[in-house]
Design an enzyme around this catalytic site. Structure first.
Site, mmCIF file in Angstrom:
data_model
loop_
_atom_site.group_PDB
_atom_site.id
_atom_site.type_symbol
_atom_site.label_atom_id
_atom_site.label_comp_id
_atom_site.label_asym_id
_atom_site.label_seq_id
_atom_site.Cartn_x
_atom_site.Cartn_y
_atom_site.Cartn_z
ATOM 1 N N PHE A 143 12.389 3.713 36.394
ATOM 2 C CA PHE A 143 13.275 4.645 35.679
ATOM 3 C C PHE A 143 13.100 6.097 36.117
ATOM 4 O O PHE A 143 13.971 6.931 35.887
ATOM 5 C CB PHE A 143 13.034 4.541 34.158
ATOM 6 N N GLU A 171 17.089 -0.618 34.245
ATOM 7 C CA GLU A 171 18.117 -0.739 33.202
ATOM 8 C C GLU A 171 18.160 0.500 32.311
ATOM 9 O O GLU A 171 19.105 0.686 31.543
ATOM 10 C CB GLU A 171 17.893 -2.010 32.370
ATOM 11 N N GLU A 199 -3.006 4.831 33.012
ATOM 12 C CA GLU A 199 -1.966 5.710 33.543
ATOM 13 C C GLU A 199 -1.122 6.138 32.338
ATOM 14 O O GLU A 199 -0.427 5.318 31.730
ATOM 15 C CB GLU A 199 -1.073 4.972 34.555
ATOM 16 N N LYS A 203 18.606 -3.694 42.307
ATOM 17 C CA LYS A 203 18.527 -3.842 40.847
ATOM 18 C C LYS A 203 17.838 -2.589 40.309
ATOM 19 O O LYS A 203 16.622 -2.483 40.313
ATOM 20 C CB LYS A 203 17.750 -5.095 40.435
ATOM 21 N N SER A 207 5.472 -0.091 37.895
ATOM 22 C CA SER A 207 4.097 -0.085 37.390
ATOM 23 C C SER A 207 3.246 -1.142 38.107
ATOM 24 O O SER A 207 3.774 -2.109 38.666
ATOM 25 C CB SER A 207 4.116 -0.365 35.884
ATOM 26 N N CYS A 218 5.228 9.413 39.798
ATOM 27 C CA CYS A 218 4.095 8.624 40.314
ATOM 28 C C CYS A 218 3.147 9.507 41.105
ATOM 29 O O CYS A 218 2.017 9.130 41.370
ATOM 30 C CB CYS A 218 4.593 7.490 41.183
HETATM 31 P P1 NAD Z 1 8.273 -0.869 35.379
HETATM 32 O O1 NAD Z 1 7.262 -1.583 36.197
HETATM 33 O O2 NAD Z 1 8.288 -1.111 33.917
HETATM 34 O O3 NAD Z 1 9.758 -1.259 35.889
HETATM 35 C C1 NAD Z 1 10.114 -1.164 37.241
HETATM 36 C C2 NAD Z 1 11.225 -2.164 37.524
HETATM 37 O O4 NAD Z 1 10.750 -3.492 37.279
HETATM 38 C C3 NAD Z 1 12.471 -1.992 36.666
HETATM 39 O O5 NAD Z 1 13.597 -2.212 37.480
HETATM 40 C C4 NAD Z 1 12.327 -3.054 35.593
HETATM 41 O O6 NAD Z 1 13.565 -3.549 35.148
HETATM 42 C C5 NAD Z 1 11.551 -4.148 36.296
HETATM 43 N N1 NAD Z 1 10.624 -4.861 35.408
HETATM 44 C C6 NAD Z 1 9.988 -4.360 34.310
HETATM 45 N N2 NAD Z 1 9.195 -5.306 33.769
HETATM 46 C C7 NAD Z 1 9.331 -6.423 34.533
HETATM 47 C C8 NAD Z 1 8.750 -7.716 34.502
HETATM 48 N N3 NAD Z 1 7.880 -8.067 33.556
HETATM 49 N N4 NAD Z 1 9.109 -8.598 35.451
HETATM 50 C C9 NAD Z 1 9.977 -8.267 36.422
HETATM 51 N N5 NAD Z 1 10.556 -7.036 36.506
HETATM 52 C C10 NAD Z 1 10.235 -6.124 35.582
HETATM 53 O O7 NAD Z 1 8.145 0.677 35.722
HETATM 54 P P2 NAD Z 1 8.905 1.900 35.042
HETATM 55 O O8 NAD Z 1 8.393 2.086 33.656
HETATM 56 O O9 NAD Z 1 10.368 1.776 35.237
HETATM 57 O O10 NAD Z 1 8.401 3.093 35.981
HETATM 58 C C11 NAD Z 1 7.188 3.768 35.777
HETATM 59 C C12 NAD Z 1 6.108 3.200 36.659
HETATM 60 O O11 NAD Z 1 6.515 3.232 38.021
HETATM 61 C C13 NAD Z 1 4.821 4.026 36.609
HETATM 62 O O12 NAD Z 1 3.734 3.131 36.588
HETATM 63 C C14 NAD Z 1 4.837 4.821 37.909
HETATM 64 O O13 NAD Z 1 3.580 5.213 38.392
HETATM 65 C C15 NAD Z 1 5.484 3.833 38.813
HETATM 66 N N6 NAD Z 1 6.073 4.472 39.983
HETATM 67 C C16 NAD Z 1 5.415 4.325 41.163
HETATM 68 C C17 NAD Z 1 5.914 4.936 42.291
HETATM 69 C C18 NAD Z 1 5.213 4.798 43.609
HETATM 70 O O14 NAD Z 1 5.752 5.235 44.591
HETATM 71 N N7 NAD Z 1 4.035 4.207 43.685
HETATM 72 C C19 NAD Z 1 7.079 5.713 42.212
HETATM 73 C C20 NAD Z 1 7.729 5.825 40.985
HETATM 74 C C21 NAD Z 1 7.206 5.195 39.870
#
Ligand code: NAD
Length: 500
Positions: free
Chosen positions: A151, A178, A384, A175, A228, A283
Site C-alpha cells: 500500500f 487493495e 517493524e 495485483k 511485509s 520501507c
Molecule cells: P502486506 O504484506 O500486507 O501486503 C502486500 C501485498 O500482499 C498486498 O498486495 C496484499 O494484498 C498482499 N497480501 C497481504 N496479505 C497476504 C497474504 N496473507 N497472502 C497473500 N497476499 C497477501 O504489506 P503492506 O502492509 O501492503 O505494506 C507494508 C509492508 O511492505 C511493510 O512491511 C514494508 O516494509 C514493506 N515494504 C517493503 C519494501 C521493500 O522494498 N523491501 C517496499 C515497500 C514496502
C-alpha cells in the site's frame, strides 16, 4: 476515476470482476470510504493471465526498439499526469502531495531506465572460443509475469516492476494493494494510450485469494512481490513450489548509526525527514538511531525540537509535513507498540498518541513519537512499527553499533552519519545490509542501479530494476556455433569435446 466502484483492467478494457467480494478504500485523513474495490477471484485471475498469454507472442516479437518507443511515450504521459497520479496516491494513502509527487518521479525514472532496453538486452559475444567456433548469449523474456504490490507506494513500487518486465518482452498481471488500487488502474490506461497493445499489462485488484491464484497459475512464469516479511516469505516459498522464479522484497528496520564526529544539526535534519516522512510508512524509513558514545546526548534535543515542529494534517492540505497512517487498525497497532515501549522502560521523549487534527476527527493519525534509551529486547526495537516512531539506542563504540545492526534480522537499508572517511569506509565494508547511505539517510538507489535488501528483507536472489531487474525478467540462452568448410568436417568422436 470518479466512480466509487472500481474495476479490473483486462485485455485493454475496464472489466467488472467476476468475484462477488469487494473491499473498501478509505481516505485515511477523514476515515471515510471513498471507493469500493473488487476483490478478484481465481476466474478473474484466469481471465487476466489468459489475456497476457494471448498477447505474449506478438509482444515478444515486437522489436526492443519499438517497445522502447512505447515506453518513452508512456513516460511522457506519466509526466503530463504527474499531478493526477500524485493526488490519487495521496488520497488513498494519506501521504502529502509533495511526498507523493516525489515518489511518482522516482517511478517515472524506472520507465526512463526501461526505455533503454535495446541496449540493456544486448548479450555477450566471444569469437573463436574454439577454432572456428563462436559463442554468444541472448536475454529472452520469461513469459507472463505477475506483480504484487504494497500500500505504501501506490505508483512507484508497481513501476519498479512492470515497465522493466514489459520492456524485456514479457506480458504482465499486476495485483496492486487493495488499499490503494486506483493509481495502478490509471497507469494501465495511460500505457494503453501510449500505444501498448491490449493484454500486455493487466491490473487485477484483490487480496490473498487473487495472490494464491497467481502463485499457483501454470501460465505465470515469474512473480515479483513487495510487502511485509511474513507475506514475502509465503510468496517466495509458494511461488517456488509451483516452479516460478520469485523475487520477494520484505519488511525493514533501518538503522542509522551516528558517530560523535557527525555534524549533529545536519544529521538531525536528515533523520527527522527520514523517520517521519510519509508518516514512517516507507520501507526505507529510518526507524532506529544507534548513537555512538556522546553522540546521543547531543543529538536527542535536536531531534526532539525538530520532530515537535512537524505539522500533521491532511496530505492534500497546504503546509502539512505529515499525513495520517493507512488505516484505523494500523494506527491502533502503532499506538499499542508505543504503549509497550513505555511499559518496557524506554524513555518517551515525544508522544504522538491521541493527537487531534482539526477537521479530521475520524482520521487515522498518530503524531511524531520519539523514544530514547531503547534496548534490543523491547518490542519497539524488535517489531517493524511502520509508523511515525523513531527510537534511539545507545552504543559505546563503532564496533558495538555495527554488531547491533548486523544482528538485526532485517537488512534493507542503513546509513552512517560521520565526518570521518575511516568510519564510513569500514561501515560500507562491514555492514550486512543491501542499501547503504553515507551521510544519506534514505539511500534508495536510482533506477539504473538495483533496489533490494538482504536477509529477511529479501527472499530470492535478484533485486528490482537496474540490471538485476533485467536479469530477473529474462532467461539467458547461450549459443555456440561453427560453420566448418567441407574439408574441416572431421568424423565423430565419443570423447567429451574440448574446444581449445
Ligand atoms: P502486506 O504484506 O500486507 O501486503 C502486500 C501485498 O500482499 C498486498 O498486495 C496484499 O494484498 C498482499 N497480501 C497481504 N496479505 C497476504 C497474504 N496473507 N497472502 C497473500 N497476499 C497477501 O504489506 P503492506 O502492509 O501492503 O505494506 C507494508 C509492508 O511492505 C511493510 O512491511 C514494508 O516494509 C514493506 N515494504 C517493503 C519494501 C521493500 O522494498 N523491501 C517496499 C515497500 C514496502
Amino acid at each position: 476515476m470518479t466512480s466509487a466502484k472500481l474495476h479490473c483492467w483486462i485485455n485493454g478494457q475496464r472489466v467488472r470482476a467476476q468475484g462477488s467480494r469487494s473491499g473498501e478504500v478509505h481516505d485515511p485523513a477523514s476515515g471515510e470510504v471513498i471507493r469500493h474495490v473488487p476483490l478478484a477471484n481465481p476466474a478473474d485471475i484466469d481471465a487476466a493471465v489468459a489475456a497476457a498469454r494471448a498477447a505474449l507472442p506478438a509482444w515478444r516479437d515486437t522489436t526492443p526498439l519499438r517497445r522502447a518507443r512505447i515506453l518513452t511515450r508512456f513516460r511522457e504521459l506519466m509526466e503530463q499526469h504527474r499531478d493526477e497520479l500524485a493526488r490519487l496516491a495521496s488520497e488513498e494513502h494519506g501521504k502529502t502531495l509533495a511526498d507523493a509527487a516525489g515518489s511518482v518521479q522516482r517511478g517515472i525514472e524506472v520507465i526512463e531506465f526501461a526505455s533503454g532496453v535495446p541496449h540493456l538486452l544486448k548479450g555477450e559475444k566471444a569469437e573463436d572460443v574454439g577454432r572456428g567456433v563462436d559463442c554468444h548469449s541472448l536475454l529472452q523474456p520469461v513469459g507472463v509475469c505477475a506483480g504484487i504490490t504494497p500500500f505504501n507506494f501506490p505508483v512507484m513500487v508497481p513501476l519498479w516492476m512492470f515497465p522493466v518486465a514489459i520492456a524485456c518482452g514479457n506480458t504482465f498481471v499486476l495485483k496492486p494493494s487493495e488499499k490503494v488500487p486506483s493509481a495502478s488502474l490509471r497507469m494501465a490506461e495511460l500505457f494503453q494510450e501510449a500505444g501498448l497493445p491490449d493484454g500486455v499489462l493487466n491490473v487485477v485488484p484483490g487480496d490473498r485469494e487473487a495472490v494464491d491464484a497467481l502463485l499457483c497459475h501454470p501460465d505465470v512464469g515469474a512473480v515479483s512481490f513487495v510487502g511485509s516479511t511474513p507475506v514475502a516469505r509465503y510468496i517466495y516459498e509458494t511461488g517456488a513450489r509451483h516452479g516460478k522464479r520469485v523475487q520477494a522484497l520484505g519488511g525493514a528496520k533501518n538503522h542509522a548509526v551516528v558517530m560523535p564526529d557527525a555534524d549533529m544539526a545536519f544529521t538531525a535534519d536528515a533523520l527527522v525527514g527520514a523517520a517521519y516522512g510519509s508518516a514512517g510508512e516507507r520501507c526505507m524509513a529510518v526507524s532506529t538511531v544507534v548513537a555512538v558514545g556522546e553522540a546521543g546526548d547531543r543529538l536527542l534535543p535536536l531531534l526532539k525540537e525538530r520532530a515537535a515542529q512537524i505539522k500533521v494534517g491532511r496530505g492534500d492540505a497546504a503546509d502539512v509535513d505529515m499525513g495520517p497512517v493507512i488505516s484505523a487498525a494500523h494506527r491502533d497497532r502503532i499506538v499499542s507498540l508505543i504503549d509497550s515501549g513505555v511499559a518496557q522502560g524506554a524513555e518517551l521523549v515525544l508522544d504522538g498518541r491521541g493527537i487531534s487534527v482539526a477537521g479530521c476527527g475520524n482520521g487515522f493519525f498518530v503524531g511524531p513519537t520519539l523514544f530514547d534509551r531503547v534496548t534490543p529486547q523491547m518490542d519497539v526495537y524488535k517489531e517493524e512499527i511502520f509508523g511515525p516512531v523513531l527510537i534511539v539506542l545507545r552504543a559505546d563504540s563503532f564496533d558495538d553499533a555495527v554488531k547491533l545492526v548486523n544482528a538485526n534480522p532485517y537488512g534493507n537499508g542503513t546509513a552512517i552519519f560521520t565526518g570521518s572517511g575511516h568510519w564510513a569506509r569500514r561501515f560500507e565494508n562491514e555492514i550486512e545490509v543491501g542499501m547503504v547511505g553515507v551521510n544519506v539517510p534514505i539511500p534508495v538507489p536510482m533506477a539504473f542501479f538495483s533496489f533490494g535488501g538482504w536477509k529477511a528483507s529479501l527472499f530470492g536472489d535478484l533485486h528490482m530494476h537496474g540490471m538485476e531487474g533485467v536479469f530477473f525478467y529474462t532467461r539467458s540462452k547461450v549459443v555456440t556455433s561453427r560453420w566448418p568448410a567441407p574439408a574441416e568436417r572431421t568424423g565423430s568422436t565419443l570423447a567429451m569435446p574440448t574446444l581449445g
